[in-house]
Design a protein around this motif. Sequence first.
Motif, PDB file in Angstrom:
ATOM      1  N   LEU A 163       6.567  -4.388  -6.927  1.00  0.00           N
ATOM      2  CA  LEU A 163       5.707  -3.451  -6.200  1.00  0.00           C
ATOM      3  C   LEU A 163       4.351  -4.094  -5.883  1.00  0.00           C
ATOM      4  O   LEU A 163       3.797  -3.891  -4.796  1.00  0.00           O
ATOM      5  CB  LEU A 163       5.517  -2.168  -7.006  1.00  0.00           C
ATOM      6  CG  LEU A 163       6.747  -1.239  -7.081  1.00  0.00           C
ATOM      7  CD1 LEU A 163       6.443  -0.032  -7.966  1.00  0.00           C
ATOM      8  CD2 LEU A 163       7.157  -0.782  -5.699  1.00  0.00           C
ATOM      9  N   ALA A 164       3.836  -4.877  -6.840  1.00  0.00           N
ATOM     10  CA  ALA A 164       2.558  -5.542  -6.607  1.00  0.00           C
ATOM     11  C   ALA A 164       2.693  -6.566  -5.473  1.00  0.00           C
ATOM     12  O   ALA A 164       1.818  -6.669  -4.586  1.00  0.00           O
ATOM     13  CB  ALA A 164       2.064  -6.227  -7.876  1.00  0.00           C
ATOM     14  N   SER A 165       3.773  -7.333  -5.456  1.00  0.00           N
ATOM     15  CA  SER A 165       3.958  -8.319  -4.377  1.00  0.00           C
ATOM     16  C   SER A 165       4.198  -7.610  -3.040  1.00  0.00           C
ATOM     17  O   SER A 165       3.722  -8.062  -1.994  1.00  0.00           O
ATOM     18  CB  SER A 165       5.091  -9.286  -4.703  1.00  0.00           C
ATOM     19  OG  SER A 165       6.337  -8.603  -4.690  1.00  0.00           O
ATOM     20  N   LEU A 166       4.904  -6.472  -3.076  1.00  0.00           N
ATOM     21  CA  LEU A 166       5.087  -5.691  -1.840  1.00  0.00           C
ATOM     22  C   LEU A 166       3.746  -5.146  -1.352  1.00  0.00           C
ATOM     23  O   LEU A 166       3.454  -5.169  -0.151  1.00  0.00           O
ATOM     24  CB  LEU A 166       6.079  -4.549  -2.057  1.00  0.00           C
ATOM     25  CG  LEU A 166       7.554  -4.934  -2.141  1.00  0.00           C
ATOM     26  CD1 LEU A 166       8.425  -3.712  -2.457  1.00  0.00           C
ATOM     27  CD2 LEU A 166       8.012  -5.564  -0.834  1.00  0.00           C
ATOM     28  N   LYS A 167       2.930  -4.646  -2.304  1.00  0.00           N
ATOM     29  CA  LYS A 167       1.604  -4.136  -1.944  1.00  0.00           C
ATOM     30  C   LYS A 167       0.740  -5.269  -1.385  1.00  0.00           C
ATOM     31  O   LYS A 167       0.039  -5.099  -0.378  1.00  0.00           O
ATOM     32  CB  LYS A 167       0.954  -3.496  -3.180  1.00  0.00           C
ATOM     33  CG  LYS A 167      -0.424  -2.968  -2.949  1.00  0.00           C
ATOM     34  CD  LYS A 167      -0.389  -1.736  -2.056  1.00  0.00           C
ATOM     35  CE  LYS A 167      -1.776  -1.138  -1.987  1.00  0.00           C
ATOM     36  NZ  LYS A 167      -1.921  -0.266  -0.859  1.00  0.00           N
ATOM     37  N   ILE A 205      -0.413  -8.212   5.585  1.00  0.00           N
ATOM     38  CA  ILE A 205       0.035  -7.891   6.952  1.00  0.00           C
ATOM     39  C   ILE A 205      -0.987  -7.001   7.632  1.00  0.00           C
ATOM     40  O   ILE A 205      -1.348  -7.228   8.799  1.00  0.00           O
ATOM     41  CB  ILE A 205       1.436  -7.235   6.924  1.00  0.00           C
ATOM     42  CG1 ILE A 205       2.491  -8.268   6.525  1.00  0.00           C
ATOM     43  CG2 ILE A 205       1.772  -6.630   8.277  1.00  0.00           C
ATOM     44  CD1 ILE A 205       3.868  -7.677   6.289  1.00  0.00           C
ATOM     45  N   GLU A 206      -1.487  -6.011   6.895  1.00  0.00           N
ATOM     46  CA  GLU A 206      -2.507  -5.124   7.470  1.00  0.00           C
ATOM     47  C   GLU A 206      -3.782  -5.902   7.796  1.00  0.00           C
ATOM     48  O   GLU A 206      -4.396  -5.713   8.851  1.00  0.00           O
ATOM     49  CB  GLU A 206      -2.808  -3.993   6.469  1.00  0.00           C
ATOM     50  CG  GLU A 206      -3.633  -2.878   7.050  1.00  0.00           C
ATOM     51  CD  GLU A 206      -3.802  -1.729   6.059  1.00  0.00           C
ATOM     52  OE1 GLU A 206      -4.969  -1.316   5.877  1.00  0.00           O
ATOM     53  OE2 GLU A 206      -2.807  -1.280   5.480  1.00  0.00           O
ATOM     54  N   SER A 207      -4.175  -6.799   6.903  1.00  0.00           N
ATOM     55  CA  SER A 207      -5.361  -7.628   7.141  1.00  0.00           C
ATOM     56  C   SER A 207      -5.137  -8.528   8.364  1.00  0.00           C
ATOM     57  O   SER A 207      -6.027  -8.694   9.212  1.00  0.00           O
ATOM     58  CB  SER A 207      -5.660  -8.470   5.906  1.00  0.00           C
ATOM     59  OG  SER A 207      -6.686  -9.378   6.168  1.00  0.00           O
ATOM     60  N   ALA A 208      -3.961  -9.116   8.476  1.00  0.00           N
ATOM     61  CA  ALA A 208      -3.649  -9.972   9.626  1.00  0.00           C
ATOM     62  C   ALA A 208      -3.680  -9.157  10.922  1.00  0.00           C
ATOM     63  O   ALA A 208      -4.166  -9.633  11.956  1.00  0.00           O
ATOM     64  CB  ALA A 208      -2.285 -10.639   9.441  1.00  0.00           C
TER      65      ALA A 208
END
Length: 165
Positions: A35-39, A45-48
């Motif tokens: 979950l941490a790696s997914l987060k 992705i959101e930052s990109a």
Amino acid sequence: MPPLVTPEIGLIFWQLVIFGLVLLLLAKFAWRPILASLKEREDSIESALRMADQAKLEMQQLKAGNEKLLTEARQERDKIMQEASQMANQLIEQAKNKANEEGDRMIAHAREAIQNEKNAALAEVKNTAAQLSIDIAERILRRELADSSSQQQLVDSYLKDVKLN
């Protein structure tokens, strides 16, 4: 058809216990990192995407700035070309005026020279005519006054003319 395998209650119990243990182990050790790696992946992705939107806005601003600079440069070029054209026209006009003035001055000088030459030629013609007249008169007088009686008659006629006038 008879069932091939019929599970017993003990088997079901131990399967449930093992499933629960696996579920607890996965919840404690695997789900949090997953979950941490997914987060983390979702955040990156959101930052990109945010950075891409920001870069897109910056590119639009740069493009607008470049278009503005190009427009200003074209206007400046047109202004410089117009000024150069006006300056060229002024230089051409000045050269024409100077050429006209020089031509007028040369024509006036030529007219003056022609007039001087004409006056000199007329004076020479008059002098030549006078000299010829004197030469002719001298020759005529020598012929007519070759004897002394002719000379006496000429003197008498001049004296009569002088007394009458």
